[in-house]
Scaffold this motif. Structure first.
Motif, PDB file in Angstrom:
ATOM      1  N   PHE A  76      28.014  22.453 -94.509  1.00 25.46           N
ATOM      2  CA  PHE A  76      29.133  21.613 -94.476  1.00 25.46           C
ATOM      3  C   PHE A  76      29.201  20.527 -95.691  1.00 25.46           C
ATOM      4  N   GLN A  77      27.679  20.125 -96.197  1.00 25.71           N
ATOM      5  CA  GLN A  77      27.892  19.368 -97.232  1.00 25.71           C
ATOM      6  C   GLN A  77      28.060  19.985 -98.345  1.00 25.71           C
ATOM      7  N   TYR A  78      27.499  21.257 -98.593  1.00 28.03           N
ATOM      8  CA  TYR A  78      27.687  22.048 -99.545  1.00 28.03           C
ATOM      9  C   TYR A  78      29.147  22.011-100.056  1.00 28.03           C
ATOM     10  N   SER A  79      29.948  22.314 -98.897  1.00 24.99           N
ATOM     11  CA  SER A  79      31.256  22.840 -98.876  1.00 24.99           C
ATOM     12  C   SER A  79      31.959  21.595 -99.276  1.00 24.99           C
ATOM     13  N   ILE A  80      31.849  20.441 -98.635  1.00 25.37           N
ATOM     14  CA  ILE A  80      32.418  18.956 -99.334  1.00 25.37           C
ATOM     15  C   ILE A  80      32.247  18.695-100.738  1.00 25.37           C
ATOM     16  N   GLU A  81      31.005  18.891-101.200  1.00 18.39           N
ATOM     17  CA  GLU A  81      30.661  18.647-102.699  1.00 18.39           C
ATOM     18  C   GLU A  81      31.400  19.555-103.657  1.00 18.39           C
ATOM     19  N   HIS A  82      31.610  20.808-103.201  1.00 17.74           N
ATOM     20  CA  HIS A  82      32.191  21.500-104.337  1.00 17.74           C
ATOM     21  C   HIS A  82      33.579  22.057-104.122  1.00 17.74           C
ATOM     22  N   GLY A  83      34.014  21.325-102.737  1.00 22.41           N
ATOM     23  CA  GLY A  83      35.610  21.689-102.631  1.00 22.41           C
ATOM     24  C   GLY A  83      35.742  23.097-102.374  1.00 22.41           C
ATOM     25  N   LEU A  84      34.954  23.717-101.765  1.00 27.62           N
ATOM     26  CA  LEU A  84      35.233  25.250-101.311  1.00 27.62           C
ATOM     27  C   LEU A  84      36.190  25.615-100.335  1.00 27.62           C
ATOM     28  N   ILE A  85      36.167  24.652 -99.538  1.00 29.25           N
ATOM     29  CA  ILE A  85      36.881  24.895 -98.063  1.00 29.25           C
ATOM     30  C   ILE A  85      37.701  23.502 -97.948  1.00 29.25           C
ATOM     31  N   SER A  86      38.840  23.892 -97.599  1.00 30.27           N
ATOM     32  CA  SER A  86      39.707  22.581 -97.279  1.00 30.27           C
ATOM     33  C   SER A  86      39.088  21.864 -96.228  1.00 30.27           C
ATOM     34  N   PRO A  87      39.565  20.634 -96.009  1.00 31.02           N
ATOM     35  CA  PRO A  87      39.113  19.635 -94.972  1.00 31.02           C
ATOM     36  C   PRO A  87      39.430  20.275 -93.441  1.00 31.02           C
ATOM     37  N   THR A  88      40.817  20.732 -93.492  1.00 30.78           N
ATOM     38  CA  THR A  88      41.009  21.356 -92.106  1.00 30.78           C
ATOM     39  C   THR A  88      40.084  22.411 -91.834  1.00 30.78           C
ATOM     40  N   MET A  89      39.798  23.491 -92.803  1.00 28.32           N
ATOM     41  CA  MET A  89      39.168  24.654 -92.233  1.00 28.32           C
ATOM     42  C   MET A  89      37.697  24.369 -92.159  1.00 28.32           C
ATOM     43  N   ARG A  90      37.342  23.148 -92.786  1.00 29.75           N
ATOM     44  CA  ARG A  90      35.748  22.767 -92.670  1.00 29.75           C
ATOM     45  C   ARG A  90      35.472  22.465 -91.134  1.00 29.75           C
ATOM     46  N   VAL A  91      36.667  21.659 -90.575  1.00 36.00           N
ATOM     47  CA  VAL A  91      36.516  21.328 -89.268  1.00 36.00           C
ATOM     48  C   VAL A  91      36.609  22.424 -88.358  1.00 36.00           C
ATOM     49  N   VAL A  92      37.804  23.120 -88.566  1.00 34.08           N
ATOM     50  CA  VAL A  92      37.944  24.395 -87.895  1.00 34.08           C
ATOM     51  C   VAL A  92      36.630  25.503 -87.836  1.00 34.08           C
ATOM     52  N   PHE A  93      35.995  25.495 -88.956  1.00 35.04           N
ATOM     53  CA  PHE A  93      34.677  26.498 -89.026  1.00 35.04           C
ATOM     54  C   PHE A  93      33.607  25.574 -88.051  1.00 35.04           C
ATOM     55  N   GLY A  94      33.563  24.278 -88.232  1.00 34.72           N
ATOM     56  CA  GLY A  94      32.478  23.724 -87.592  1.00 34.72           C
ATOM     57  C   GLY A  94      32.727  23.882 -85.923  1.00 34.72           C
ATOM     58  N   VAL A  95      34.092  23.495 -85.395  1.00 35.37           N
ATOM     59  CA  VAL A  95      34.330  23.871 -84.190  1.00 35.37           C
ATOM     60  C   VAL A  95      33.919  25.165 -83.605  1.00 35.37           C
ATOM     61  N   VAL A  96      34.528  26.163 -84.600  1.00 30.42           N
ATOM     62  CA  VAL A  96      34.297  27.429 -84.202  1.00 30.42           C
ATOM     63  C   VAL A  96      32.710  27.870 -84.024  1.00 30.42           C
ATOM     64  N   ALA A  97      32.131  27.528 -84.842  1.00 33.48           N
ATOM     65  CA  ALA A  97      30.532  27.597 -84.996  1.00 33.48           C
ATOM     66  C   ALA A  97      29.962  27.065 -83.572  1.00 33.48           C
ATOM     67  N   GLY A  98      30.247  25.841 -83.259  1.00 36.53           N
ATOM     68  CA  GLY A  98      29.808  25.097 -82.280  1.00 36.53           C
ATOM     69  C   GLY A  98      30.034  25.877 -80.741  1.00 36.53           C
ATOM     70  N   LEU A  99      31.314  26.279 -80.858  1.00 36.29           N
ATOM     71  CA  LEU A  99      31.836  26.824 -79.567  1.00 36.29           C
ATOM     72  C   LEU A  99      31.148  28.299 -79.546  1.00 36.29           C
ATOM     73  N   VAL A 100      30.773  28.983 -80.597  1.00 38.51           N
ATOM     74  CA  VAL A 100      30.381  30.410 -80.670  1.00 38.51           C
ATOM     75  C   VAL A 100      28.856  30.292 -80.017  1.00 38.51           C
ATOM     76  N   CYS A 101      28.319  28.935 -80.518  1.00 33.84           N
ATOM     77  CA  CYS A 101      26.946  28.717 -80.277  1.00 33.84           C
ATOM     78  C   CYS A 101      26.831  28.451 -78.598  1.00 33.84           C
ATOM     79  N   LEU A 102      27.924  27.788 -78.177  1.00 30.84           N
ATOM     80  CA  LEU A 102      27.748  27.645 -76.823  1.00 30.84           C
ATOM     81  C   LEU A 102      28.016  28.840 -75.779  1.00 30.84           C
ATOM     82  N   VAL A 103      28.877  29.559 -76.341  1.00 29.99           N
ATOM     83  CA  VAL A 103      29.003  30.881 -75.530  1.00 29.99           C
ATOM     84  C   VAL A 103      28.006  31.898 -75.701  1.00 29.99           C
TER      85      VAL A 103
END
Length: 1004
Positions: free
Chosen positions: A166-193
């Protein structure tokens, strides 16, 4: 750069897959162990030996323990048999014993028992010694690291990788803010499942680690969505954080996994630090932390995991310190105090649980109160953060109330520690702020409220029969604040002392209330002494100020402070409380005297008023000493009052003399010693058991004599100064005559009173003699006074009288023998021998002889224990010293009388000039004096006198042969030899007739 990006993107699923593979490997290994155990059990014979069966049961227990450990739910003693039946195994068969049939085995099986051979020896009866304690299972570090450790490390690494991505993507603008949050939520949910899938596949360690990583990722995603990108508002963010925290709590409770809770805690507190935000929103930050703390504290209580509470407290303190020391300014200081109070209450309330006695819970409760106190010191030490004391005081009140509650619930010393911490904060605030009158009133009110809180809690605990140690906090706070306000009285902008006076009154009332506690009646003493110190400092600093109080107001305030404690002493109930109230009344009256002296020095025109106030304070102290009763307080009253009245009069004597008020001042000064000298005689019952009271009364005259002498000279001159000690001695004599019949029922007290009164009276007469008389009359007066003291010692056996009498006699002897000024007292007399030298020397000699006779028969038998080491051989040394002094004085008179008879000049002098007539007369007189001493020695059977006579005779022989024969001529030489010869013959006859014949007769 693209390579690094690809590696970062791929690392997340790779690391997740690695964690899953580690869990699968552990599962395969467990299944292999179980299969091998099954094979060993199938090979077991029908009648196996006992050691082999026991080994198989141990292996079964280890397998069960291994399965339970993998789910974090097994107890620590899974590999140890729980009951006696589990520990019993079949033993090899033995032939039966015919004499005693086997007793049945009595056990309480907790599980189906193994095959049992009836021919085996019986088990010991239940009444025998208890079975040995089971061995503690060994920790198998290899399995722990390989299973749980690898899973935990995988979860942590996965979480870190996600955050770094997340920090790397923020510094280099690789992923839009919305997608960053979506990726984070998806990754967290996948870990829980995925974690739930692993748990259901008997892989709880790996599943818990993966769940912890998912929780951390979800926390970070929610924080970023609200604070970094503004995708959601504050309310939705709080809702999502609540859901995440709830999910973490549910997982930890359902799986009984402390590991998930700890990971959730670390991730929750690390999120604001790793994903930094440029928006400074303390409300959002600490609102989030508060929600996190509440969830973790609830979980810690529900599952009995106090470690979570301690870690939550440390994480909260870290965020508070970072914000307070880096981002907080003066405008938001109030918010910082509110944050400290809220979190302190949270940890205090969640940590209170009657059944909890864990040290970690106690640490949580204590830390929840102690950490805000530490931050409060920072606020108090910076004027810009706490200009007004009440916001900071509000925090102190909340924390103090919590500490009192902790103390009441069993945390010993919490209230006293909080009181000390409150004192430190308040002292620092006082030191860092220059008080205005308005701030002074507020500070005094805050001190009173804080002390009132501790006092109220202590009183409530006392009435409910609680722990008495809770009152220590009340005692510390009230005492310390009273002393603090005493030193605060020197504040430059608070010229009128009314804020401090009100504070002393309120805090003093609390201390009086607290003095009712058993064993703490002494708490009244600082309540009386601290205001005395404060008034002294205030008078020293502001007594001369034109904007301050008028002199009469200052003096009235001093007198009122002493009167208050007189009333408290009269109204006190209970022996201990009343006694300490009287001690406080006496001590405060004497402690207020420096304030009165300072005020008199500041207003020299009010010198008489200062003397009056000091006299009133002395009378109040004497009243308290009488009510106690305490002779030591009366002695201290006499000494201290005399000292301060002397200081005041000597400071204002010129002003008093200029105003023609010398007579009034002399009367005021004389009134105090008169009252104190007669005081114990008026109430002898109060002081019959205390010698110090009679000391103080008798010494009142000598204490005041120097200042009375100065006032007497200022008013009447020094022509009749000897009358002053005579009048003081007469006063002591009157007191002795008055008290003697009133102490007939107390012989010891009567003797002490008479000894000191009469001894002081005679001592004052001894002082009056050199003041009023001169030359030889001083010596005569001292000698007669010394004899009078020895005679008084004969009537009243007190070693002080004897020592003082011997001192006066010794001083008279030194003045007669070793004082060259005696030669200049008078011109040579017309009449030889019968002149001023005769009474100047013979009267003291007679006094010495009489003192010797009085001492000789009584001195040894009246020796005290401490005197015996000064009397080797138990001989009357005082009597011997008086006799020797008398011989020396008469010998000196003989020589001076001869020198006076042959003097030719205008002054008496001892000359070594050769005068035949004087030298012959001197030799004959020495020989005659030796004969007289010999006769007296023979008459009194005194070997000492006989030896003295022989010594003088030898001295005469030396003078005649060494001096007279070489210098005298004609008839003078003949007369000298004839006189010496006659003396020697007479000495020989006396020794033959009276000494040795008497000795022979006694021997026969």
């Amino acid at each position: 750069m693209e390579t690094i990006l690809v590696l970062a993107v791929v690392s997340v699923p790779v690391l997740a897959l690695a964690g899953v593979l580690v869990g699968i490997a552990a599962l395969v290994r467990l299944k292999g162990l179980r299969r091998r155990l099954d094979e060993l059990e199938s090979r077991q014979a029908v009648g196996p030996a006992y050691p082999l069966a026991q080994r198989f049961r141990e292996l079964q227990d280890r397998v069960a323990a291994l399965e339970d450990r993998s789910g974090d739910a097994a107890p620590a003693s899974a590999s140890v048999p729980e009951t006696e039946a589990d520990a019993v195994a079949p033993a090899p068969p033995e032939p039966p014993k015919p004499p005693s049939p086997p007793e049945p085995l009595v056990v309480a099986p907790a599980a189906p028992p193994p095959p049992f051979d009836e021919t085996a020896p019986p088990a010991p009866p239940p009444s025998g010694p208890p079975p040995p304690a089971p061995e503690r299972p060994r920790i198998e570090w290899e399995r722990w690291i390989g299973v749980r450790g690898a899973a935990a490390a995988g979860g942590v690494v996965l979480a870190l990788a996600s955050l770094l991505f997340f920090q790397y993507s923020i510094e280099h603008g690789l992923i839009s803010p919305t997608m960053r949050v979506v990726f984070g939520v998806v990754a967290g949910l996948v870990c829980l499942v995925a974690s739930e899938w692993l748990v259901r596949r008997d892989q709880p360690a790996a599943g818990n680690a993966l769940a912890g990583a998912g929780v951390v990722i979800l926390y970070g995603a929610t924080w970023a969505a609200q604070n970094l990108y503004g995708l959601i508002g504050t309310v939705p963010a709080f809702v999502l954080m609540i859901l995440i925290t709830a999910t973490c709590v549910v997982l930890a409770v359902a799986r009984q996994a402390r590991f998930i809770a700890v990971l959730g805690l670390l991730g929750g507190f690390a999120t604001p630090l790793l994903v930094a935000s440029e928006v400074d929103s303390p409300a959002a930050l600490f609102g989030y932390i508060l929600l996190l703390d509440l969830g973790l504290l609830w979980l810690a209580r529900a599952r009995g995991w106090p470690l979570l509470a301690v870690l939550s407290l440390l994480g909260t303190a870290l965020h508070q310190a970072l914000w307070i020391f880096t981002d907080m300014d003066a405008e938001r200081a109030g918010l910082g105090l509110v944050i400290l109070a809220v979190f302190g209450l949270a940890f205090l309330l969640f940590g209170l649980r009657d059944e909890e006695s864990s040290p970690l819970w106690r640490a949580t409760r204590a830390g929840g109160v102690a950490i805000p106190f530490a931050f409060a010191l920072h606020f108090a030490g910076h004027a810009g953060l706490a200009e007004n004391p009440w916001p900071l005081g509000g925090l102190l009140l909340v924390l103090s109330a919590g500490a009192c509650w902790l103390d009441h619930r069993g945390t010993r010393g919490a209230a006293a520690t909080a009181a000390a911490a409150v004192l430190g904060v308040v002292v620092l605030w006082f030191l860092d702020h220059r008080l205005t009158p308005a701030l002074a009133w507020q500070a005094v009110a805050l001190c009173a409220v804080l002390a009132g809180l501790f006092t109220g809690a202590a009183e409530l605990a006392l009435r409910r029969g609680g722990d008495r140690r809770l009152g220590l906090g009340a005692l510390v706070s009230a005492t310390a604040f009273t002393v603090l306000l005493a030193f605060a009285a020197v504040e430059g902008q608070v010229i009128r002392p009314w804020p401090w006076v009100v504070g002393w009154a309120v805090l003093g009332a609390m201390l009086v209330l607290h003095a009712r506690w058993p064993g703490r009646a002494w708490a009244q003493l600082p309540a009386g002494l601290a205001p005395a110190l404060g008034l002294f400092l205030a008078a020293e600093r502001h007594g001369r100020s034109a904007d301050g109080l008028e002199p009469w107001a200052w003096f009235g305030l001093v007198a009122a402070a002493a009167l208050v404690w007189q009333v408290v002493g009269l109204l006190s109930r209970g022996e201990a409380s009343r006694s300490w109230a009287e001690h406080t009344a006496a001590g405060s009256a004497l402690a207020l005297m420096p304030a009165a002296a300072v005020l008199t020095a500041a207003h020299r025109g009010e010198g008489l008023a200062g003397l009056v106030v000091l006299g009133v304070l002395g009378v109040l102290a004497a009243l308290a000493a009488t009510r106690l009763p305490s002779g030591w307080w009366l002695l201290a009253t006499a000494a201290v009052t005399a000292f301060w009245q002397s200081v005041v009069y000597l400071d204002v004597r010129r002003v008093v003399a200029a105003a023609a008020e010398g007579g009034v001042a002399l009367g005021l000064l004389a009134l105090a010693p008169v009252l104190l000298t007669l005081w114990p005689a008026a109430v002898p019952a109060a002081f019959r058991g205390s010698r110090a009271g009679w000391w103080g009364a008798a010494l009142a005259g000598p204490f005041w004599f120097p200042v009375l002498g100065a006032a007497f000279e200022d008013r009447f001159g020094d022509g009749a100064i000897g009358l002053l000690p005579l009048m003081l001695g007469a006063l002591a004599l009157v007191a002795a005559l008055w008290v003697r019949p009133r102490l007939d029922d107390a012989p010891g007290a009567r003797r002490t009173a008479l000894v000191w009164y009469l001894g002081v009276a005679l001592s004052l007469v001894a002082v009056a003699i050199p003041l009023q008389l001169e030359n030889e009359w001083v010596t005569i007066g001292w000698a007669v006074n010394g004899l009078a003291l020895i005679a008084l010692w004969v009537r009243l056996d007190h070693p002080g009288l004897k020592l003082f009498g011997l001192t006066l006699l010794g001083a008279a002897t030194v003045r007669l023998v070793a004082n060259p000024e005696v030669l200049s007292y008078h011109v040579p007399s017309v009449l030889p021998v019968v002149n001023w030298l005769a009474y100047s020397y013979l009267v003291p000699a007679a006094a010495l002889v009489l003192a010797m006779r009085l001492l000789r028969s009584r001195e040894v038998e009246r020796l005290r224990g401490w005197e015996e080491r000064w009397y080797p051989g138990a001989r009357p040394l005082g009597a011997a010293a008086c006799g020797l002094a008398a011989v020396v004085v008469v010998f000196a008179w003989i020589n001076l009388a001869i020198a006076d008879a042959f003097a030719t000049g205008s002054a008496l002098e001892l000359s070594l000039e050769r005068l035949p007539a004087r030298d012959v007369t001197t030799s004959v007189a020495w020989a005659a004096y030796a004969l007289v001493l010999l006769a007296v020695g023979v008459r009194s059977r005194s070997g000492s006198l006989r030896w003295l006579s022989l010594g003088i005779l030898v001295l005469t022989l030396g003078k005649v042969f060494l001096h007279d024969l070489g210098e005298l001529e004609d008839l003078y030489r003949v007369a000298s030899l004839v006189g010496l010869a006659v003396s020697l013959i007479v000495v020989s006859l006396i020794y033959q007739r009276f000494v040795f014949r008497a000795s022979a007769g006694e021997g026969s």
